[in-house]
Motif scaffolding. Structure first.
Motif, short mmCIF file in Angstrom:
data_model
loop_
_atom_site.label_atom_id
_atom_site.label_comp_id
_atom_site.label_asym_id
_atom_site.label_seq_id
_atom_site.Cartn_x
_atom_site.Cartn_y
_atom_site.Cartn_z
N SER A 149 -8.37 49.80 -22.66
CA SER A 149 -8.52 51.23 -22.47
C SER A 149 -9.24 51.81 -23.69
CB SER A 149 -7.15 51.89 -22.30
OG SER A 149 -6.39 51.79 -23.49
N ASP A 150 -9.88 52.93 -23.50
CA ASP A 150 -10.65 53.54 -24.59
C ASP A 150 -9.80 53.86 -25.82
OD1 ASP A 150 -12.99 55.39 -22.47
OD2 ASP A 150 -13.02 53.33 -23.25
N PRO A 151 -8.57 54.36 -25.65
CA PRO A 151 -7.78 54.72 -26.85
C PRO A 151 -7.45 53.54 -27.77
CG PRO A 151 -6.88 55.80 -24.91
CD PRO A 151 -7.88 54.80 -24.43
N VAL A 152 -7.46 52.31 -27.23
CA VAL A 152 -7.06 51.16 -28.05
C VAL A 152 -8.22 50.24 -28.37
CG1 VAL A 152 -4.78 51.28 -26.99
CG2 VAL A 152 -6.42 49.57 -26.19
N LYS A 153 -9.36 50.47 -27.78
CA LYS A 153 -10.51 49.59 -27.98
C LYS A 153 -10.89 49.52 -29.45
CE LYS A 153 -13.20 49.99 -24.57
NZ LYS A 153 -14.20 50.52 -23.62
N GLY A 154 -11.04 48.30 -29.93
CA GLY A 154 -11.39 48.10 -31.34
C GLY A 154 -10.18 47.98 -32.25
N ARG A 155 -9.01 48.33 -31.75
CA ARG A 155 -7.78 48.24 -32.57
C ARG A 155 -6.81 47.20 -32.04
NH1 ARG A 155 -4.37 52.43 -32.68
NH2 ARG A 155 -4.96 53.22 -30.63
N PHE A 156 -6.76 47.03 -30.72
CA PHE A 156 -5.84 46.08 -30.09
C PHE A 156 -6.61 44.86 -29.58
CE2 PHE A 156 -2.35 49.29 -28.58
CZ PHE A 156 -2.27 49.80 -29.87
N SER A 157 -5.89 43.73 -29.52
CA SER A 157 -6.50 42.50 -29.01
C SER A 157 -5.47 41.75 -28.16
CB SER A 157 -6.96 41.62 -30.17
OG SER A 157 -7.51 40.42 -29.68
N ILE A 158 -5.85 41.43 -26.93
CA ILE A 158 -4.98 40.69 -26.03
C ILE A 158 -5.41 39.23 -26.01
CG2 ILE A 158 -6.41 41.21 -23.99
CD1 ILE A 158 -3.80 41.36 -22.36
N SER A 159 -4.42 38.34 -25.93
CA SER A 159 -4.71 36.91 -25.84
C SER A 159 -3.60 36.24 -25.03
CB SER A 159 -4.82 36.29 -27.23
OG SER A 159 -3.61 36.44 -27.95
N ARG A 160 -3.84 35.01 -24.63
CA ARG A 160 -2.84 34.26 -23.88
C ARG A 160 -2.94 32.79 -24.23
NH1 ARG A 160 -3.94 35.23 -17.70
NH2 ARG A 160 -2.29 33.69 -17.44
N ASP A 161 -1.83 32.10 -24.03
CA ASP A 161 -1.76 30.65 -24.22
C ASP A 161 -1.12 30.09 -22.97
OD1 ASP A 161 -1.16 28.03 -24.87
OD2 ASP A 161 -0.67 28.49 -26.94
N ASN A 162 -1.93 29.58 -22.06
CA ASN A 162 -1.41 29.09 -20.77
C ASN A 162 -0.52 27.87 -20.94
OD1 ASN A 162 -2.71 31.18 -19.51
ND2 ASN A 162 -4.30 29.91 -18.56
N ALA A 163 -0.74 27.09 -21.97
CA ALA A 163 0.09 25.91 -22.20
C ALA A 163 1.52 26.30 -22.56
CB ALA A 163 -0.51 25.05 -23.30
N LYS A 164 1.66 27.47 -23.16
CA LYS A 164 2.98 27.94 -23.59
C LYS A 164 3.51 29.07 -22.70
CE LYS A 164 2.24 26.84 -28.47
NZ LYS A 164 2.21 27.38 -29.86
N ASN A 165 2.75 29.46 -21.69
CA ASN A 165 3.15 30.58 -20.82
C ASN A 165 3.41 31.84 -21.63
OD1 ASN A 165 2.97 28.82 -18.68
ND2 ASN A 165 4.99 29.32 -17.84
N MET A 166 2.48 32.16 -22.53
CA MET A 166 2.64 33.30 -23.43
C MET A 166 1.43 34.22 -23.36
SD MET A 166 5.60 33.05 -24.98
CE MET A 166 5.40 34.23 -26.32
#
Length: 122
Positions: free
Chosen positions: A61-78
Motif C-alpha cells: 500500500s502507498d502508506p507503507v511503500k519504502g518502509r515495510f518489506s514482506i517475505s516468506r519462507d515456504n520451507a518453514k511455512n513462515m
C-alpha cells in the motif's frame, strides 16, 4: 485449509523497527498468496502488503511503500513483515492472511490469523 498465528508485535517509538512473523500450518501453504492487513483504532481493516506463492511478486500500500518489506519462507511455512521507520499512524492490529487470488482487497482473503498489536509512540 490454512491456520495462521502472528507474533512479534509490541510497543516501539516512532522511527523504530519491528519484525512480524506469521506461522502457517497446513500442507498447502505454498499454494496461497500471503498478505498482511491492519486495522487501526476506529478504522476499517486495510491492506498493507502481499507476496505471491513463490515470492516473485510483492505489492504494498502507498502508506507503507519504502518502509515495510514482506517475505516468506515456504520451507518453514513462515511469512514476515519487516517494518522500518515506524510512525504513530502505523499503530494497529496486524493480521496475516492467505488468499488464492492475487489481490489487495481484504474481502479476497480466505484465512486469517488472530492478529498482533503494534503500537508506535510519538
Amino acid at each position: 485449509q490454512v491456520q495462521l498465528v502472528e507474533s512479534g508485535g509490541g510497543l516501539v517509538q516512532a522511527g523504530g523497527s519491528l519484525r512480524l512473523s506469521c506461522a502457517a500450518s497446513g500442507r498447502t501453504f505454498g499454494n496461497y498468496h500471503m498478505g498482511w492487513l491492519r486495522q487501526g483504532p476506529g478504522k476499517e481493516r486495510e491492506f498493507v502488503a502481499t507476496i505471491s506463492t513463490l515470492s516473485v511478486r510483492t505489492l504494498y500500500s502507498d502508506p507503507v511503500k519504502g518502509r515495510f518489506s514482506i517475505s516468506r519462507d515456504n520451507a518453514k511455512n513462515m511469512v514476515y513483515l519487516q517494518m522500518n521507520s515506524l510512525k504513530p499512524e502505523d499503530t494497529a492490529i496486524y493480521y496475516c492472511a492467505a488468499t488464492r487470488s492475487w489481490s489487495n482487497d481484504r474481502v479476497r482473503y480466505d484465512y486469517w490469523g488472530q492478529g498482533t498489536q503494534v503500537t508506535v509512540s510519538s
